[in-house]
Design a protein around this motif. Structure first.
Motif, PDB file in Angstrom:
ATOM      1  N   GLU A 124     -18.596   7.238  -2.492  1.00  0.00           N
ATOM      2  CA  GLU A 124     -17.358   7.347  -1.730  1.00  0.00           C
ATOM      3  C   GLU A 124     -16.857   5.968  -1.313  1.00  0.00           C
ATOM      4  OE1 GLU A 124     -17.405  10.070   1.477  1.00  0.00           O
ATOM      5  OE2 GLU A 124     -18.318  11.696   0.318  1.00  0.00           O
ATOM      6  N   ALA A 125     -15.524   5.820  -1.354  1.00  0.00           N
ATOM      7  CA  ALA A 125     -14.902   4.584  -0.884  1.00  0.00           C
ATOM      8  C   ALA A 125     -15.112   4.462   0.622  1.00  0.00           C
ATOM      9  CB  ALA A 125     -13.411   4.599  -1.213  1.00  0.00           C
ATOM     10  N   THR A 126     -15.290   3.229   1.070  1.00  0.00           N
ATOM     11  CA  THR A 126     -15.561   3.008   2.494  1.00  0.00           C
ATOM     12  C   THR A 126     -14.613   1.997   3.124  1.00  0.00           C
ATOM     13  OG1 THR A 126     -17.195   1.299   1.926  1.00  0.00           O
ATOM     14  CG2 THR A 126     -18.026   3.550   2.256  1.00  0.00           C
ATOM     15  N   THR A 127     -13.820   1.304   2.312  1.00  0.00           N
ATOM     16  CA  THR A 127     -12.915   0.290   2.856  1.00  0.00           C
ATOM     17  C   THR A 127     -11.466   0.675   2.575  1.00  0.00           C
ATOM     18  OG1 THR A 127     -12.823  -1.076   0.858  1.00  0.00           O
ATOM     19  CG2 THR A 127     -14.658  -1.475   2.387  1.00  0.00           C
ATOM     20  N   LEU A 128     -10.562   0.088   3.352  1.00  0.00           N
ATOM     21  CA  LEU A 128      -9.139   0.378   3.167  1.00  0.00           C
ATOM     22  C   LEU A 128      -8.639  -0.075   1.786  1.00  0.00           C
ATOM     23  CD1 LEU A 128      -6.641   1.598   4.480  1.00  0.00           C
ATOM     24  CD2 LEU A 128      -6.130  -0.658   5.465  1.00  0.00           C
ATOM     25  N   PRO A 129      -9.016  -1.263   1.290  1.00  0.00           N
ATOM     26  CA  PRO A 129      -8.577  -1.646  -0.053  1.00  0.00           C
ATOM     27  C   PRO A 129      -9.046  -0.679  -1.135  1.00  0.00           C
ATOM     28  CG  PRO A 129      -9.319  -3.586   1.142  1.00  0.00           C
ATOM     29  CD  PRO A 129      -9.691  -2.394   1.981  1.00  0.00           C
ATOM     30  N   GLU A 130     -10.247  -0.139  -0.997  1.00  0.00           N
ATOM     31  CA  GLU A 130     -10.737   0.826  -1.988  1.00  0.00           C
ATOM     32  C   GLU A 130      -9.879   2.085  -1.984  1.00  0.00           C
ATOM     33  OE1 GLU A 130     -15.534  -0.043  -2.330  1.00  0.00           O
ATOM     34  OE2 GLU A 130     -14.802   1.226  -0.699  1.00  0.00           O
ATOM     35  N   TYR A 131      -9.488   2.532  -0.822  1.00  0.00           N
ATOM     36  CA  TYR A 131      -8.633   3.720  -0.748  1.00  0.00           C
ATOM     37  C   TYR A 131      -7.231   3.430  -1.258  1.00  0.00           C
ATOM     38  CZ  TYR A 131     -11.765   7.095   1.282  1.00  0.00           C
ATOM     39  OH  TYR A 131     -12.789   7.993   1.444  1.00  0.00           O
ATOM     40  N   TYR A 132      -6.720   2.228  -0.980  1.00  0.00           N
ATOM     41  CA  TYR A 132      -5.417   1.872  -1.538  1.00  0.00           C
ATOM     42  C   TYR A 132      -5.454   1.921  -3.061  1.00  0.00           C
ATOM     43  CZ  TYR A 132      -2.156   0.507   2.165  1.00  0.00           C
ATOM     44  OH  TYR A 132      -1.245   0.521   3.190  1.00  0.00           O
ATOM     45  N   GLU A 133      -6.549   1.455  -3.639  1.00  0.00           N
ATOM     46  CA  GLU A 133      -6.671   1.494  -5.096  1.00  0.00           C
ATOM     47  C   GLU A 133      -6.689   2.928  -5.604  1.00  0.00           C
ATOM     48  OE1 GLU A 133      -7.140   0.289  -9.095  1.00  0.00           O
ATOM     49  OE2 GLU A 133      -6.289  -0.614  -7.297  1.00  0.00           O
ATOM     50  N   LEU A 165      -1.963   6.289  10.597  1.00  0.00           N
ATOM     51  CA  LEU A 165      -1.563   6.324   9.198  1.00  0.00           C
ATOM     52  C   LEU A 165      -0.164   5.747   8.984  1.00  0.00           C
ATOM     53  CD1 LEU A 165      -2.866   9.822   8.039  1.00  0.00           C
ATOM     54  CD2 LEU A 165      -3.825   7.580   7.505  1.00  0.00           C
ATOM     55  N   ALA A 166       0.586   5.570  10.087  1.00  0.00           N
ATOM     56  CA  ALA A 166       1.951   5.041   9.964  1.00  0.00           C
ATOM     57  C   ALA A 166       1.954   3.627   9.385  1.00  0.00           C
ATOM     58  CB  ALA A 166       2.648   5.054  11.316  1.00  0.00           C
ATOM     59  N   LYS A 167       0.841   2.904   9.549  1.00  0.00           N
ATOM     60  CA  LYS A 167       0.784   1.532   9.026  1.00  0.00           C
ATOM     61  C   LYS A 167       0.590   1.508   7.510  1.00  0.00           C
ATOM     62  CE  LYS A 167      -4.223   0.903   9.643  1.00  0.00           C
ATOM     63  NZ  LYS A 167      -5.273   0.118  10.316  1.00  0.00           N
ATOM     64  N   ILE A 168       0.229   2.644   6.930  1.00  0.00           N
ATOM     65  CA  ILE A 168       0.052   2.716   5.475  1.00  0.00           C
ATOM     66  C   ILE A 168       1.395   3.051   4.843  1.00  0.00           C
ATOM     67  CG2 ILE A 168      -1.096   3.940   3.594  1.00  0.00           C
ATOM     68  CD1 ILE A 168      -3.497   4.314   5.370  1.00  0.00           C
ATOM     69  N   GLN A 169       1.934   2.120   4.108  1.00  0.00           N
ATOM     70  CA  GLN A 169       3.248   2.274   3.497  1.00  0.00           C
ATOM     71  C   GLN A 169       3.114   2.922   2.114  1.00  0.00           C
ATOM     72  OE1 GLN A 169       6.132   1.454   5.206  1.00  0.00           O
ATOM     73  NE2 GLN A 169       4.646   1.189   6.866  1.00  0.00           N
ATOM     74  N   VAL A 170       3.680   4.103   1.953  1.00  0.00           N
ATOM     75  CA  VAL A 170       3.598   4.832   0.688  1.00  0.00           C
ATOM     76  C   VAL A 170       4.200   4.024  -0.459  1.00  0.00           C
ATOM     77  CG1 VAL A 170       4.426   6.879  -0.536  1.00  0.00           C
ATOM     78  CG2 VAL A 170       3.525   7.100   1.790  1.00  0.00           C
ATOM     79  N   ALA A 171       5.212   3.212  -0.161  1.00  0.00           N
ATOM     80  CA  ALA A 171       5.836   2.398  -1.211  1.00  0.00           C
ATOM     81  C   ALA A 171       4.823   1.474  -1.887  1.00  0.00           C
ATOM     82  CB  ALA A 171       6.981   1.579  -0.624  1.00  0.00           C
ATOM     83  N   GLN A 172       3.778   1.082  -1.152  1.00  0.00           N
ATOM     84  CA  GLN A 172       2.778   0.184  -1.725  1.00  0.00           C
ATOM     85  C   GLN A 172       1.891   0.884  -2.757  1.00  0.00           C
ATOM     86  OE1 GLN A 172       3.093  -2.791  -1.342  1.00  0.00           O
ATOM     87  NE2 GLN A 172       3.914  -3.285   0.676  1.00  0.00           N
ATOM     88  N   PHE A 173       1.908   2.221  -2.764  1.00  0.00           N
ATOM     89  CA  PHE A 173       1.114   2.943  -3.756  1.00  0.00           C
ATOM     90  C   PHE A 173       1.655   2.715  -5.171  1.00  0.00           C
ATOM     91  CE2 PHE A 173       0.072   6.495  -0.428  1.00  0.00           C
ATOM     92  CZ  PHE A 173      -0.642   5.565   0.304  1.00  0.00           C
ATOM     93  N   HIS A 174       2.893   2.253  -5.269  1.00  0.00           N
ATOM     94  CA  HIS A 174       3.501   1.982  -6.578  1.00  0.00           C
ATOM     95  C   HIS A 174       3.337   0.518  -6.989  1.00  0.00           C
ATOM     96  CE1 HIS A 174       5.557   5.907  -6.556  1.00  0.00           C
ATOM     97  NE2 HIS A 174       5.863   5.680  -5.298  1.00  0.00           N
ATOM     98  N   ASN A 175       2.712  -0.276  -6.133  1.00  0.00           N
ATOM     99  CA  ASN A 175       2.623  -1.730  -6.351  1.00  0.00           C
ATOM    100  C   ASN A 175       1.213  -2.124  -6.771  1.00  0.00           C
ATOM    101  OD1 ASN A 175       2.725  -4.500  -6.273  1.00  0.00           O
ATOM    102  ND2 ASN A 175       3.541  -4.652  -4.193  1.00  0.00           N
ATOM    103  N   ARG A 176       1.060  -2.507  -8.028  1.00  0.00           N
ATOM    104  CA  ARG A 176      -0.259  -2.888  -8.532  1.00  0.00           C
ATOM    105  C   ARG A 176      -0.795  -4.162  -7.889  1.00  0.00           C
ATOM    106  NH1 ARG A 176      -1.377  -1.993 -14.892  1.00  0.00           N
ATOM    107  NH2 ARG A 176      -0.933   0.243 -15.032  1.00  0.00           N
ATOM    108  N   ASP A 177       0.080  -5.011  -7.436  1.00  0.00           N
ATOM    109  CA  ASP A 177      -0.333  -6.323  -6.936  1.00  0.00           C
ATOM    110  C   ASP A 177      -0.672  -6.319  -5.448  1.00  0.00           C
ATOM    111  OD1 ASP A 177       0.111  -7.442  -9.473  1.00  0.00           O
ATOM    112  OD2 ASP A 177       2.248  -7.692  -9.031  1.00  0.00           O
ATOM    113  N   PHE A 178      -0.315  -5.244  -4.755  1.00  0.00           N
ATOM    114  CA  PHE A 178      -0.555  -5.231  -3.306  1.00  0.00           C
ATOM    115  C   PHE A 178      -2.013  -4.893  -3.011  1.00  0.00           C
ATOM    116  CE2 PHE A 178      -0.961  -2.943   0.718  1.00  0.00           C
ATOM    117  CZ  PHE A 178      -0.452  -3.889   1.590  1.00  0.00           C
ATOM    118  N   ARG A 179      -2.598  -5.646  -2.087  1.00  0.00           N
ATOM    119  CA  ARG A 179      -3.951  -5.352  -1.618  1.00  0.00           C
ATOM    120  C   ARG A 179      -4.003  -5.602  -0.115  1.00  0.00           C
ATOM    121  NH1 ARG A 179      -9.073  -4.656  -3.566  1.00  0.00           N
ATOM    122  NH2 ARG A 179     -10.797  -5.386  -2.255  1.00  0.00           N
TER     123      ARG A 179
END
Length: 230
Positions: A124-133, A165-179
């Motif tokens: 299981e993922a444990t960090t925020l970057p892993e979940y973003y991926e 969860l408001a700090k998580i921007q859904v638009a970033q889910f489309h961005n490969r370069d964002f981490r």
């Protein structure tokens, strides 16, 4: 029930192109030589409820988009056609090439050269970057069949009601370069993100039931799909 001329025409065209219908009408396999009035006896719009009509129109729109942008995805087109035929009360056989196309399609998705690294399926993922991926990769698969706008709306619609969860921007889910910045998640935060992913996939399954299988074949960890894959 007010059925638009476009909806009627598109359903007729799908029927005219189906081998079983062509066989029944005894035509020479040219859809353009079939009289549309001959197709009306196979179509039953009268029993449709308004939610079913909305679903029918959505499926037709989805079919149009895939056929225009990715016509090689014949398996997905056939699946959508099957859903359309179900809605109008028709039980038509599936193409005999479906299994071959399915194996070929999944082989392409499983090609390691075409996908980024992901956490092992049982870890299981444990960090925020892993979940973003994970969010990004799930989004990438879903967008291929549902389109960017629909996928974005589904993420927003299924987001759990927790203020952080408001700090998580859904638009970033489309961005490969964002981490995002490295952040170790609490058990509760990880469970909340897992629930969000689960809610999203389940919602997508209403119009794309094979999405869990596509995600699994694309390398999405199985713990996120625990009750969604047949």
């Amino acid at each position: 029930m007010n059925i638009s001329p476009l909806t009627r025409h598109y359903v007729r065209r799908l029927l005219a192109e189906h081998p079983a219908i062509q066989s029944c009408l005894g035509c020479d396999r040219s859809p353009h030589k079939i009289n549309e009035e001959d197709l009306d006896r196979y179509i039953n719009f009268q029993h449709l409820t308004y939610p079913q009509l909305n679903q029918l129109e959505f499926l037709i729109n989805l079919h149009q988009k895939i056929k225009a942008n990715e016509p090689h995805q014949t398996l997905q087109l056939q699946h959508i056609e099957g859903r359309i035929f179900d809605l109008i009360g028709l039980d038509l056989p599936v193409s005999p090439n479906t299994i071959t196309e399915l194996l070929s399609f999944f082989s392409e998705l499983a090609n390691p050269d075409n996908k980024p690294a992901a956490p092992p399926a049982n870890q299981e993922a444990t960090t925020l970057p892993e979940y973003y991926e994970l969010f990004r990769r799930i989004t990438e698969v879903a967008v291929r069949y549902l389109g960017k706008m629909i996928v974005t709306n589904y993420w927003l619609l299924t987001r759990p009601r927790e203020s952080w969860l408001a700090k998580i921007q859904v638009a970033q889910f489309h961005n490969r370069d964002f981490r995002p910045c490295e952040q170790l998640l609490t058990n509760h935060e990880a469970e909340t993100l897992q629930q969000w992913i689960h809610n999203f996939i389940r919602h997508c399954c209403r119009v794309l039931p094979i999405l869990p299988r596509l995600l699994l074949e694309a390398g999405i960890p199985s713990y996120l799909l625990y009750d969604l894959v047949d």
